[in-house]
Design a protein around this motif. Sequence first.
Motif, PDB file in Angstrom:
ATOM      1  N   SER A   1       0.827  -1.201   0.000  1.00  0.00           N
ATOM      2  CA  SER A   1       0.000   0.000   0.000  1.00  0.00           C
ATOM      3  C   SER A   1       0.867   1.259   0.000  1.00  0.00           C
ATOM      4  CB  SER A   1      -0.931  -0.002   1.211  1.00  0.00           C
ATOM      5  OG  SER A   1      -1.731   1.154   1.247  1.00  0.00           O
ATOM      6  N   ALA A   2       1.966   1.230   0.749  1.00  0.00           N
ATOM      7  CA  ALA A   2       2.858   2.396   0.804  1.00  0.00           C
ATOM      8  C   ALA A   2       3.443   2.709  -0.566  1.00  0.00           C
ATOM      9  CB  ALA A   2       3.974   2.146   1.818  1.00  0.00           C
ATOM     10  N   ARG A   3       3.723   1.668  -1.350  1.00  0.00           N
ATOM     11  CA  ARG A   3       4.251   1.904  -2.701  1.00  0.00           C
ATOM     12  C   ARG A   3       3.190   2.559  -3.582  1.00  0.00           C
ATOM     13  NH1 ARG A   3       6.118  -3.457  -2.294  1.00  0.00           N
ATOM     14  NH2 ARG A   3       4.871  -4.113  -4.106  1.00  0.00           N
ATOM     15  N   LEU A   4       1.947   2.147  -3.411  1.00  0.00           N
ATOM     16  CA  LEU A   4       0.874   2.764  -4.185  1.00  0.00           C
ATOM     17  C   LEU A   4       0.644   4.202  -3.736  1.00  0.00           C
ATOM     18  CD1 LEU A   4      -1.319   2.580  -6.310  1.00  0.00           C
ATOM     19  CD2 LEU A   4      -2.837   1.563  -4.598  1.00  0.00           C
ATOM     20  N   VAL A   5       0.741   4.464  -2.434  1.00  0.00           N
ATOM     21  CA  VAL A   5       0.609   5.832  -1.926  1.00  0.00           C
ATOM     22  C   VAL A   5       1.667   6.728  -2.557  1.00  0.00           C
ATOM     23  CG1 VAL A   5       0.913   7.275   0.128  1.00  0.00           C
ATOM     24  CG2 VAL A   5      -0.528   5.232   0.247  1.00  0.00           C
ATOM     25  N   SER A   6       2.885   6.235  -2.639  1.00  0.00           N
ATOM     26  CA  SER A   6       3.964   7.020  -3.248  1.00  0.00           C
ATOM     27  C   SER A   6       3.653   7.321  -4.716  1.00  0.00           C
ATOM     28  CB  SER A   6       5.281   6.259  -3.126  1.00  0.00           C
ATOM     29  OG  SER A   6       6.330   6.966  -3.744  1.00  0.00           O
ATOM     30  N   ARG A   7       3.139   6.333  -5.417  1.00  0.00           N
ATOM     31  CA  ARG A   7       2.774   6.529  -6.826  1.00  0.00           C
ATOM     32  C   ARG A   7       1.660   7.572  -6.954  1.00  0.00           C
ATOM     33  NH1 ARG A   7       2.229   3.617 -11.883  1.00  0.00           N
ATOM     34  NH2 ARG A   7       0.171   4.000 -12.798  1.00  0.00           N
ATOM     35  N   LEU A   8       0.657   7.491  -6.087  1.00  0.00           N
ATOM     36  CA  LEU A   8      -0.455   8.435  -6.138  1.00  0.00           C
ATOM     37  C   LEU A   8       0.007   9.857  -5.826  1.00  0.00           C
ATOM     38  CD1 LEU A   8      -3.166   6.212  -4.438  1.00  0.00           C
ATOM     39  CD2 LEU A   8      -3.410   7.278  -6.686  1.00  0.00           C
ATOM     40  N   ARG A   9       0.893  10.002  -4.850  1.00  0.00           N
ATOM     41  CA  ARG A   9       1.422  11.332  -4.530  1.00  0.00           C
ATOM     42  C   ARG A   9       2.147  11.927  -5.729  1.00  0.00           C
ATOM     43  NH1 ARG A   9       3.720   9.511   1.334  1.00  0.00           N
ATOM     44  NH2 ARG A   9       1.869  10.046   2.607  1.00  0.00           N
TER      45      ARG A   9
ATOM     46  N   SER B   1      -8.880  13.840 -10.226  1.00  0.00           N
ATOM     47  CA  SER B   1     -10.283  13.496  -9.999  1.00  0.00           C
ATOM     48  C   SER B   1     -10.352  12.245  -9.124  1.00  0.00           C
ATOM     49  CB  SER B   1     -10.997  13.234 -11.323  1.00  0.00           C
ATOM     50  OG  SER B   1     -10.529  12.026 -11.908  1.00  0.00           O
ATOM     51  N   PHE B   2     -11.480  12.076  -8.441  1.00  0.00           N
ATOM     52  CA  PHE B   2     -11.627  10.851  -7.660  1.00  0.00           C
ATOM     53  C   PHE B   2     -11.668   9.641  -8.577  1.00  0.00           C
ATOM     54  CE2 PHE B   2     -14.006   7.468  -5.579  1.00  0.00           C
ATOM     55  CZ  PHE B   2     -13.193   7.277  -4.467  1.00  0.00           C
ATOM     56  N   ALA B   3     -12.196   9.799  -9.788  1.00  0.00           N
ATOM     57  CA  ALA B   3     -12.220   8.681 -10.729  1.00  0.00           C
ATOM     58  C   ALA B   3     -10.798   8.194 -11.017  1.00  0.00           C
ATOM     59  CB  ALA B   3     -12.922   9.092 -12.020  1.00  0.00           C
ATOM     60  N   THR B   4      -9.864   9.137 -11.170  1.00  0.00           N
ATOM     61  CA  THR B   4      -8.464   8.754 -11.387  1.00  0.00           C
ATOM     62  C   THR B   4      -7.911   8.052 -10.159  1.00  0.00           C
ATOM     63  OG1 THR B   4      -8.104  10.587 -12.924  1.00  0.00           O
ATOM     64  CG2 THR B   4      -6.142   9.642 -11.872  1.00  0.00           C
TER      65      THR B   4
ATOM     66  N   ALA C   1      -6.327  15.832  -3.347  1.00  0.00           N
ATOM     67  CA  ALA C   1      -5.113  16.643  -3.292  1.00  0.00           C
ATOM     68  C   ALA C   1      -4.260  16.142  -2.130  1.00  0.00           C
ATOM     69  CB  ALA C   1      -5.467  18.119  -3.125  1.00  0.00           C
ATOM     70  N   LEU C   2      -3.153  16.846  -1.867  1.00  0.00           N
ATOM     71  CA  LEU C   2      -2.254  16.467  -0.779  1.00  0.00           C
ATOM     72  C   LEU C   2      -2.306  17.505   0.327  1.00  0.00           C
ATOM     73  CD1 LEU C   2       0.885  15.284  -2.811  1.00  0.00           C
ATOM     74  CD2 LEU C   2      -0.875  13.855  -1.742  1.00  0.00           C
ATOM     75  N   GLY C   3      -2.434  17.005   1.572  1.00  0.00           N
ATOM     76  CA  GLY C   3      -2.358  17.900   2.714  1.00  0.00           C
ATOM     77  C   GLY C   3      -0.921  18.305   3.005  1.00  0.00           C
ATOM     78  N   ALA C   4      -0.751  19.173   4.007  1.00  0.00           N
ATOM     79  CA  ALA C   4       0.581  19.663   4.354  1.00  0.00           C
ATOM     80  C   ALA C   4       1.519  18.534   4.764  1.00  0.00           C
ATOM     81  CB  ALA C   4       0.473  20.690   5.478  1.00  0.00           C
ATOM     82  N   ASP C   5       0.958  17.460   5.316  1.00  0.00           N
ATOM     83  CA  ASP C   5       1.781  16.334   5.763  1.00  0.00           C
ATOM     84  C   ASP C   5       1.890  15.242   4.695  1.00  0.00           C
ATOM     85  OD1 ASP C   5      -0.806  15.445   5.781  1.00  0.00           O
ATOM     86  OD2 ASP C   5      -0.763  14.628   7.827  1.00  0.00           O
ATOM     87  N   GLY C   6       1.399  15.526   3.493  1.00  0.00           N
ATOM     88  CA  GLY C   6       1.478  14.546   2.416  1.00  0.00           C
ATOM     89  C   GLY C   6       0.334  13.565   2.371  1.00  0.00           C
ATOM     90  N   SER C   7      -0.626  13.699   3.286  1.00  0.00           N
ATOM     91  CA  SER C   7      -1.782  12.795   3.285  1.00  0.00           C
ATOM     92  C   SER C   7      -2.764  13.209   2.201  1.00  0.00           C
ATOM     93  CB  SER C   7      -2.468  12.822   4.648  1.00  0.00           C
ATOM     94  OG  SER C   7      -2.954  14.133   4.925  1.00  0.00           O
ATOM     95  N   PHE C   8      -3.646  12.300   1.841  1.00  0.00           N
ATOM     96  CA  PHE C   8      -4.665  12.598   0.840  1.00  0.00           C
ATOM     97  C   PHE C   8      -5.816  13.366   1.491  1.00  0.00           C
ATOM     98  CE2 PHE C   8      -2.959   8.415  -0.773  1.00  0.00           C
ATOM     99  CZ  PHE C   8      -2.170   8.985  -1.760  1.00  0.00           C
ATOM    100  N   VAL C   9      -6.271  14.410   0.811  1.00  0.00           N
ATOM    101  CA  VAL C   9      -7.390  15.221   1.309  1.00  0.00           C
ATOM    102  C   VAL C   9      -8.347  15.485   0.147  1.00  0.00           C
ATOM    103  CG1 VAL C   9      -6.036  16.322   3.139  1.00  0.00           C
ATOM    104  CG2 VAL C   9      -6.153  17.387   0.873  1.00  0.00           C
TER     105      VAL C   9
END
Length: 386
Positions: free
Chosen positions: A14-22, A33-36, A189-197
């Motif tokens: 999951s962490a690897r996918l998070v990095s890709r999404l960021r 978009s949320f669809a993406t 989008a990305l929050g200040a801490d890199g999380s998804f918002v």
Amino acid sequence: MNLPQPSADALEQSARLVSRLRSLIEAQDGWISFATYMAEALYTPGLGYYSGGAHKFGPGGDFITAPELTPLFGQALAAQVQQVMELSAPHIIEAGAGTGLLAADLLLELEHRGALPESYGILEVSGELRERQFDTLAAKAPHLASRVRWLDSLPEHFSGALVANEVLDVMPVHLVAWRPDGIFERGVALGADGSFVWADKPAGGKVAEAAAALDVPLPDEGEYVSEINLAGRAWIAEWAARLERGAMLLVDYGYPRAEYYLDSRGTGTLLCYFRHHAHGDPFLWPGLNDITAFVDFTAVAEAGFEAGLDVLGYTNQATLLFNCGVLECLARRAPEDSVDYIRAAKAVQRLTGPHEMGELFKVIALGKDLTQPLIGFLRGDRLHTL
């Protein structure tokens, strides 16, 4: 949320996918978009939910579909598939075949009926699921496995029966927010801490057109949030261009539009599943959760009609199964006091009960050049509700 914890290996995936999404969000000026997002979370090769190695179906997975409950689902559905083949051509394609149980059950029942197809194609994006489907067919119907072929893309031309059980609900959806100041698309989008918002921007293009056509009234205050499945509409149009004669049988949970966009559903129908726990956070452990949205069956019918298909029937799952003889299939499990019969009867109750899958799941048939009414919709057709 009180959810089971994923394994260390799953969290690393999951962490690897998070990095890709960021990286994807950063490359798209800070917003997708949320669809993406949903497409990446479900289908990224090797990392997405349906493209990774997680065990998805059955008691040990994240959810149970009708074929996992009982072979009676496929045995009853075979009656409708048989009729479509008799009116068109002896070929079947199943989209998104899960564990392969429905394919095995359909083939075995059609053999029992003396109506085997000449070919059974499976459209499956997941390599891991293709392997499971192969193993299931080899175990349950080894003498019929040679009829099955896995397809990498839609055929150029097709006549026969297309079956898709719980496929439309996992196609990527756009999220739309109707607010007093207009219609907005909700993306990631990305929050200040890199999380998804969540992040909204004015809707544009096809999303704006589709949202405006729904005629959802702008609220006086707050917002109304729901989904639009443009991918599903495009998929149906692609099939319409290829279907020469036959029918698409689409089974999924959802509503006609008049029920989909009710005031009481103002937060949408988006759901995530992890080990039989439903929750509403698609940003939790991307790639490890199924992400789904209920189906707007009016949109499905419109997409088919606009692409030149006939809307042949629409009803709930219970009605279709009763029309197709699920009780007769159950009776073959006699004696009625046997453990096998009692277990099968309980499964039929889950498939057809009005407070279980019987009403929640709907079935729509879209077709071309068929000359007789379909048996699954002879009684209890709800086309008028679309």
